[in-house]
Enzyme design. Structure first.
Site, PDB file in Angstrom:
ATOM      1  N   ASP A  20       0.834  -1.206   0.000  1.00 61.74           N
ATOM      2  CA  ASP A  20       0.000   0.000   0.000  1.00 61.74           C
ATOM      3  C   ASP A  20       0.871   1.260   0.000  1.00 61.74           C
ATOM      4  OD1 ASP A  20      -2.350   1.407   0.001  1.00 61.74           O
ATOM      5  OD2 ASP A  20      -2.675   1.269   2.163  1.00 61.74           O
ATOM      6  N   HIS A  37       2.520   3.216  -8.920  1.00 55.88           N
ATOM      7  CA  HIS A  37       2.375   1.779  -9.211  1.00 55.88           C
ATOM      8  C   HIS A  37       3.592   1.268  -9.992  1.00 55.88           C
ATOM      9  CE1 HIS A  37      -1.523   1.975  -7.531  1.00 55.88           C
ATOM     10  NE2 HIS A  37      -2.119   2.577  -8.529  1.00 55.88           N
ATOM     11  N   LEU A 131      10.920 -20.811  -3.990  1.00 58.60           N
ATOM     12  CA  LEU A 131       9.859 -19.934  -3.485  1.00 58.60           C
ATOM     13  C   LEU A 131       8.567 -20.080  -4.304  1.00 58.60           C
ATOM     14  CD1 LEU A 131       9.008 -17.303  -1.800  1.00 58.60           C
ATOM     15  CD2 LEU A 131       9.771 -16.036  -3.824  1.00 58.60           C
TER      16      LEU A 131
HETATM   17  C1  FPP Z   1      -1.899   0.011  -3.421  1.00 59.20           C
HETATM   18  O1  FPP Z   1      -1.442   1.342  -3.329  1.00 59.20           O
HETATM   19  C2  FPP Z   1      -1.298  -0.673  -4.573  1.00 59.20           C
HETATM   20  C3  FPP Z   1      -1.985  -1.303  -5.568  1.00 59.20           C
HETATM   21  C4  FPP Z   1      -3.445  -1.400  -5.607  1.00 59.20           C
HETATM   22  C5  FPP Z   1      -1.296  -1.913  -6.732  1.00 59.20           C
HETATM   23  C6  FPP Z   1      -0.037  -2.676  -6.453  1.00 59.20           C
HETATM   24  C7  FPP Z   1       0.638  -2.943  -7.737  1.00 59.20           C
HETATM   25  C8  FPP Z   1       1.956  -2.917  -7.969  1.00 59.20           C
HETATM   26  C9  FPP Z   1       2.968  -2.672  -6.917  1.00 59.20           C
HETATM   27  C10 FPP Z   1       2.421  -3.139  -9.366  1.00 59.20           C
HETATM   28  C11 FPP Z   1       3.149  -4.367  -9.683  1.00 59.20           C
HETATM   29  C12 FPP Z   1       2.750  -5.571  -8.991  1.00 59.20           C
HETATM   30  C13 FPP Z   1       2.907  -6.836  -9.437  1.00 59.20           C
HETATM   31  C14 FPP Z   1       2.785  -7.952  -8.490  1.00 59.20           C
HETATM   32  C15 FPP Z   1       3.153  -7.161 -10.828  1.00 59.20           C
HETATM   33  P1  FPP Z   1      -2.511   2.505  -3.395  1.00 59.20           P
HETATM   34  O2  FPP Z   1      -2.734   2.865  -4.823  1.00 59.20           O
HETATM   35  O3  FPP Z   1      -3.763   2.102  -2.681  1.00 59.20           O
HETATM   36  O4  FPP Z   1      -1.788   3.658  -2.632  1.00 59.20           O
HETATM   37  P2  FPP Z   1      -2.481   4.815  -1.775  1.00 59.20           P
HETATM   38  O5  FPP Z   1      -3.034   4.160  -0.546  1.00 59.20           O
HETATM   39  O6  FPP Z   1      -1.327   5.730  -1.460  1.00 59.20           O
HETATM   40  O7  FPP Z   1      -3.525   5.459  -2.606  1.00 59.20           O
END
Ligand code: FPP
Length: 246
Positions: A20, A37, A131
């Site tokens: 997050d 992201h 893993l």
């Molecule tokens: C949450 O942060 C993150 C996500 C919903 C997406 C996670 C995706 C990645 C890290 C990209 C690559 C991943 C893989 C496994 C290929 P948020 O957007 O909710 O952040 P915020 O709370 O600051 O708004």
């Protein structure tokens, strides 16, 4: 990925991470959310490297929740493209490092190209023995539990199973990641302290670790800090402290 170190029996066998803080990380840098992201991919690499190096059996990453479809369409679109890109670019390296990649969740809602990439990656790495890397995508803990209940009901209806055979073991066997150790350590970055419908069944006795660091800043040092914190805890599983320390 780096070389491995001697396995430590006190380390968690299965680590799950709620990644997050990508959006806030980007906003603080004056960038749009999707920039966060994209930056988060580096932290995914870091955590996989850590898990491989330290012989952790399973790492489950929450990449996209069933509720994330409610985000702006542009952000969902970028995330889907990013998943395709990352699957394409990383899978060979994962395979070389003996990592078994699995996607858990309801992938039926993904576009055909993404489904194909997921299937190809899973097939290529299926026999690997290192893993197990689970990517939770369109995953919800409640969905997982309901799905298991449905499968058991189907078996009861067809006479394969009796109601009396439904217990925690048979129920758990139909949830995602049933063949893996239960989650020992659940890490959430980004400062919030909640489970957000992640692995509800599997975290029953997990140690929870929350860090204020945003996901794109997460690295092997921060992973080690979380594992050190885990090693300092006494896991009692309902027993008394005296019983456990005997
Ligand atoms: C949450 O942060 C993150 C996500 C919903 C997406 C996670 C995706 C990645 C890290 C990209 C690559 C991943 C893989 C496994 C290929 P948020 O957007 O909710 O952040 P915020 O709370 O600051 O708004």
């Amino acid at each position: 990925m780096n070389s491995t170190v001697t396995p430590n029996p006190s380390y968690p066998k299965h680590v799950a991470i709620i990644m997050d803080g990508n959006g806030r990380w980007a906003k603080e840098k004056g960038k749009i959310r999707t920039f966060g992201h994209k930056a988060g991919v580096k932290a995914v690499r870091e955590s996989v490297s850590y898990a491989v190096k330290h012989h952790i059996s399973a790492l489950t990453l929450f990449a996209f929740s069933s509720e994330n479809w409610n985000r702006p369409a542009q952000e969902v679109g970028v995330l889907m493209e990013l998943f395709k890109l990352v699957l394409g670019s990383e899978v060979k390296k994962l395979h070389k490092n003996n990592v078994k990649l699995r996607v858990i969740g309801d992938t039926s809602r993904f576009d055909e190209k993404l489904i194909q990439k997921v299937e190809a990656a899973q097939t290529l790495t299926a026999s690997n023995t290192g893993l197990t890397l689970n990517i939770a995508a369109n995953y919800g803990g409640k969905w997982d539990i309901v799905n298991s209940a449905k499968m058991l009901m189907e078996q009861v209806q067809s006479g394969q199973l009796s109601i009396d055979d439904i217990n925690e073991d048979t129920f758990g066997q139909h949830t995602c990641a049933a063949d893996l150790a239960p989650v020992d350590l659940l890490i959430r970055t980004g400062g919030e302290q909640r489970i957000s419908n992640f692995l509800l069944w599997q975290v029953a006795y997990a140690e929870l670790y929350f860090t204020d660091s945003y996901w794109p800043d997460f690295n092997q040092t921060l992973f080690q800090t979380a594992v050190d914190d885990f090693c300092d805890r006494q896991r009692r599983f309902g027993k008394t402290g005296e019983q456990v320390s005997q």
